[in-house]
Design a protein around this motif. Structure first.
Motif, PDB file in Angstrom:
ATOM      1  N   ILE A   1       0.842  -1.186   0.000  1.00  0.00           N
ATOM      2  CA  ILE A   1       0.000   0.000   0.000  1.00  0.00           C
ATOM      3  C   ILE A   1       0.882   1.242   0.000  1.00  0.00           C
ATOM      4  O   ILE A   1       2.066   1.178   0.343  1.00  0.00           O
ATOM      5  CB  ILE A   1      -0.973   0.034   1.207  1.00  0.00           C
ATOM      6  N   SER A   2       0.305   2.350  -0.371  1.00  0.00           N
ATOM      7  CA  SER A   2       1.036   3.611  -0.432  1.00  0.00           C
ATOM      8  C   SER A   2       1.091   4.262   0.954  1.00  0.00           C
ATOM      9  O   SER A   2       0.314   3.903   1.846  1.00  0.00           O
ATOM     10  CB  SER A   2       0.336   4.560  -1.402  1.00  0.00           C
ATOM     11  N   PRO A   3       1.990   5.231   1.116  1.00  0.00           N
ATOM     12  CA  PRO A   3       2.029   5.964   2.382  1.00  0.00           C
ATOM     13  C   PRO A   3       0.694   6.630   2.699  1.00  0.00           C
ATOM     14  O   PRO A   3       0.274   6.669   3.848  1.00  0.00           O
ATOM     15  CB  PRO A   3       3.123   7.011   2.164  1.00  0.00           C
ATOM     16  N   GLY A   4       0.017   7.147   1.678  1.00  0.00           N
ATOM     17  CA  GLY A   4      -1.280   7.792   1.893  1.00  0.00           C
ATOM     18  C   GLY A   4      -2.333   6.829   2.395  1.00  0.00           C
ATOM     19  O   GLY A   4      -3.139   7.172   3.270  1.00  0.00           O
ATOM     20  N   THR A   5      -2.339   5.614   1.851  1.00  0.00           N
ATOM     21  CA  THR A   5      -3.306   4.605   2.304  1.00  0.00           C
ATOM     22  C   THR A   5      -3.033   4.237   3.754  1.00  0.00           C
ATOM     23  O   THR A   5      -3.960   4.130   4.566  1.00  0.00           O
ATOM     24  CB  THR A   5      -3.246   3.356   1.411  1.00  0.00           C
ATOM     25  N   LEU A   6      -1.762   4.058   4.098  1.00  0.00           N
ATOM     26  CA  LEU A   6      -1.415   3.732   5.476  1.00  0.00           C
ATOM     27  C   LEU A   6      -1.812   4.874   6.407  1.00  0.00           C
ATOM     28  O   LEU A   6      -2.358   4.639   7.490  1.00  0.00           O
ATOM     29  CB  LEU A   6       0.079   3.428   5.592  1.00  0.00           C
ATOM     30  N   GLN A   7      -1.596   6.105   5.962  1.00  0.00           N
ATOM     31  CA  GLN A   7      -1.991   7.255   6.771  1.00  0.00           C
ATOM     32  C   GLN A   7      -3.508   7.269   6.970  1.00  0.00           C
ATOM     33  O   GLN A   7      -3.990   7.533   8.076  1.00  0.00           O
ATOM     34  CB  GLN A   7      -1.536   8.548   6.110  1.00  0.00           C
ATOM     35  N   ASN A   8      -4.263   6.965   5.924  1.00  0.00           N
ATOM     36  CA  ASN A   8      -5.720   6.916   6.056  1.00  0.00           C
ATOM     37  C   ASN A   8      -6.152   5.843   7.042  1.00  0.00           C
ATOM     38  O   ASN A   8      -7.096   6.044   7.820  1.00  0.00           O
ATOM     39  CB  ASN A   8      -6.382   6.670   4.696  1.00  0.00           C
TER      40      ASN A   8
ATOM     41  N   ILE B   1      -5.554   7.432  10.391  1.00  0.00           N
ATOM     42  CA  ILE B   1      -6.453   8.556  10.680  1.00  0.00           C
ATOM     43  C   ILE B   1      -7.860   8.075  11.002  1.00  0.00           C
ATOM     44  O   ILE B   1      -8.496   8.560  11.944  1.00  0.00           O
ATOM     45  CB  ILE B   1      -6.481   9.544   9.496  1.00  0.00           C
ATOM     46  N   ASN B   2      -8.364   7.098  10.222  1.00  0.00           N
ATOM     47  CA  ASN B   2      -9.745   6.655  10.463  1.00  0.00           C
ATOM     48  C   ASN B   2      -9.836   5.611  11.579  1.00  0.00           C
ATOM     49  O   ASN B   2     -10.906   5.102  11.857  1.00  0.00           O
ATOM     50  CB  ASN B   2     -10.413   6.167   9.173  1.00  0.00           C
ATOM     51  N   GLY B   3      -8.704   5.301  12.216  1.00  0.00           N
ATOM     52  CA  GLY B   3      -8.716   4.412  13.372  1.00  0.00           C
ATOM     53  C   GLY B   3      -8.751   2.933  13.033  1.00  0.00           C
ATOM     54  O   GLY B   3      -8.899   2.099  13.920  1.00  0.00           O
ATOM     55  N   THR B   4      -8.600   2.590  11.752  1.00  0.00           N
ATOM     56  CA  THR B   4      -8.616   1.182  11.350  1.00  0.00           C
ATOM     57  C   THR B   4      -7.398   0.442  11.900  1.00  0.00           C
ATOM     58  O   THR B   4      -7.505  -0.698  12.355  1.00  0.00           O
ATOM     59  CB  THR B   4      -8.639   1.058   9.810  1.00  0.00           C
ATOM     60  N   LEU B   5      -6.248   1.103  11.872  1.00  0.00           N
ATOM     61  CA  LEU B   5      -5.010   0.454  12.281  1.00  0.00           C
ATOM     62  C   LEU B   5      -4.349   1.261  13.396  1.00  0.00           C
ATOM     63  O   LEU B   5      -3.804   2.347  13.151  1.00  0.00           O
ATOM     64  CB  LEU B   5      -4.069   0.321  11.077  1.00  0.00           C
ATOM     65  N   PRO B   6      -4.383   0.746  14.630  1.00  0.00           N
ATOM     66  CA  PRO B   6      -3.741   1.454  15.746  1.00  0.00           C
ATOM     67  C   PRO B   6      -2.221   1.521  15.562  1.00  0.00           C
ATOM     68  O   PRO B   6      -1.635   0.679  14.881  1.00  0.00           O
ATOM     69  CB  PRO B   6      -4.081   0.591  16.963  1.00  0.00           C
ATOM     70  N   PHE B   7      -1.595   2.507  16.183  1.00  0.00           N
ATOM     71  CA  PHE B   7      -0.154   2.678  16.058  1.00  0.00           C
ATOM     72  C   PHE B   7       0.404   3.332  17.311  1.00  0.00           C
ATOM     73  O   PHE B   7      -0.329   3.871  18.133  1.00  0.00           O
ATOM     74  CB  PHE B   7       0.180   3.531  14.830  1.00  0.00           C
ATOM     75  N   SER B   8       1.723   3.247  17.436  1.00  0.00           N
ATOM     76  CA  SER B   8       2.449   3.938  18.503  1.00  0.00           C
ATOM     77  C   SER B   8       3.522   4.785  17.835  1.00  0.00           C
ATOM     78  O   SER B   8       4.069   4.407  16.806  1.00  0.00           O
ATOM     79  CB  SER B   8       3.122   2.936  19.439  1.00  0.00           C
ATOM     80  N   LYS B   9       3.822   5.918  18.451  1.00  0.00           N
ATOM     81  CA  LYS B   9       4.844   6.797  17.891  1.00  0.00           C
ATOM     82  C   LYS B   9       5.889   7.070  18.953  1.00  0.00           C
ATOM     83  O   LYS B   9       5.567   7.519  20.052  1.00  0.00           O
ATOM     84  CB  LYS B   9       4.211   8.101  17.408  1.00  0.00           C
TER      85      LYS B   9
ATOM     86  N   GLY C   1       9.849   8.756  19.198  1.00  0.00           N
ATOM     87  CA  GLY C   1      10.980   9.403  18.547  1.00  0.00           C
ATOM     88  C   GLY C   1      10.739   9.713  17.083  1.00  0.00           C
ATOM     89  O   GLY C   1      11.658   9.639  16.284  1.00  0.00           O
ATOM     90  N   GLY C   2       9.499  10.015  16.726  1.00  0.00           N
ATOM     91  CA  GLY C   2       9.196  10.349  15.348  1.00  0.00           C
ATOM     92  C   GLY C   2       8.989   9.152  14.439  1.00  0.00           C
ATOM     93  O   GLY C   2       8.724   9.308  13.260  1.00  0.00           O
ATOM     94  N   ILE C   3       9.123   7.940  14.965  1.00  0.00           N
ATOM     95  CA  ILE C   3       8.922   6.724  14.174  1.00  0.00           C
ATOM     96  C   ILE C   3       7.609   6.089  14.595  1.00  0.00           C
ATOM     97  O   ILE C   3       7.327   5.935  15.785  1.00  0.00           O
ATOM     98  CB  ILE C   3      10.085   5.723  14.377  1.00  0.00           C
ATOM     99  N   ILE C   4       6.815   5.708  13.601  1.00  0.00           N
ATOM    100  CA  ILE C   4       5.513   5.087  13.868  1.00  0.00           C
ATOM    101  C   ILE C   4       5.676   3.574  13.801  1.00  0.00           C
ATOM    102  O   ILE C   4       6.266   3.041  12.860  1.00  0.00           O
ATOM    103  CB  ILE C   4       4.461   5.577  12.857  1.00  0.00           C
ATOM    104  N   TYR C   5       5.150   2.899  14.817  1.00  0.00           N
ATOM    105  CA  TYR C   5       5.207   1.436  14.899  1.00  0.00           C
ATOM    106  C   TYR C   5       3.797   0.870  14.936  1.00  0.00           C
ATOM    107  O   TYR C   5       2.887   1.470  15.498  1.00  0.00           O
ATOM    108  CB  TYR C   5       5.941   0.997  16.174  1.00  0.00           C
ATOM    109  N   TYR C   6       3.657  -0.321  14.358  1.00  0.00           N
ATOM    110  CA  TYR C   6       2.384  -1.028  14.339  1.00  0.00           C
ATOM    111  C   TYR C   6       2.582  -2.383  14.978  1.00  0.00           C
ATOM    112  O   TYR C   6       3.529  -3.099  14.649  1.00  0.00           O
ATOM    113  CB  TYR C   6       1.892  -1.221  12.900  1.00  0.00           C
ATOM    114  N   ASP C   7       1.710  -2.744  15.894  1.00  0.00           N
ATOM    115  CA  ASP C   7       1.767  -4.041  16.556  1.00  0.00           C
ATOM    116  C   ASP C   7       1.187  -5.090  15.611  1.00  0.00           C
ATOM    117  O   ASP C   7       0.086  -4.930  15.088  1.00  0.00           O
ATOM    118  CB  ASP C   7       0.955  -3.978  17.846  1.00  0.00           C
TER     119      ASP C   7
END
Length: 93
Positions: A49-56, A59-67, A69-75
């Motif tokens: 997927i593209s960076p925009g799709t991952l960002q969406n 943003i819409n809460g489909t995929l939780p994340f942690s941030k 030091g400026g790096i986004i991680y996904y469990d």
């Protein structure tokens, strides 16, 4: 820039492709080759997927994340949950 019309069939196809890619991730994890936490670039590569799709998805809460030091991680467990929650069963013909 030309305008494209996205139909519900297009969205359904995208959803199925995304779920197939998540299945691949889950298969890798069950074989022990997937890390617990994935960076954005790793998730984009695995899901194709593209960076925009991952960002969406963030943003819409489909995929939780942690941030951190400026790096986004996904469990990877959250990715599994998204997969389970969005599973579509079609009646067999």
């Amino acid at each position: 820039m030309p305008t494209s019309i996205i139909t519900t069939d297009d969205l359904r196809d995208f959803k199925m492709e995304l779920l197939d890619d998540i299945k691949k991730i889950l298969t890798k994890q069950s074989s022990g080759t997937l890390k617990k936490y994935l960076k954005s670039s790793e998730v984009m590569e695995l899901l194709q997927i593209s960076p925009g799709t991952l960002q969406n998805l963030r943003i819409n809460g489909t995929l939780p994340f942690s941030k951190m030091g400026g790096i986004i991680y996904y469990d990877s467990e959250d990715i599994q949950k998204v997969m389970r929650d969005n599973r579509v069963q079609h009646p067999s013909d």
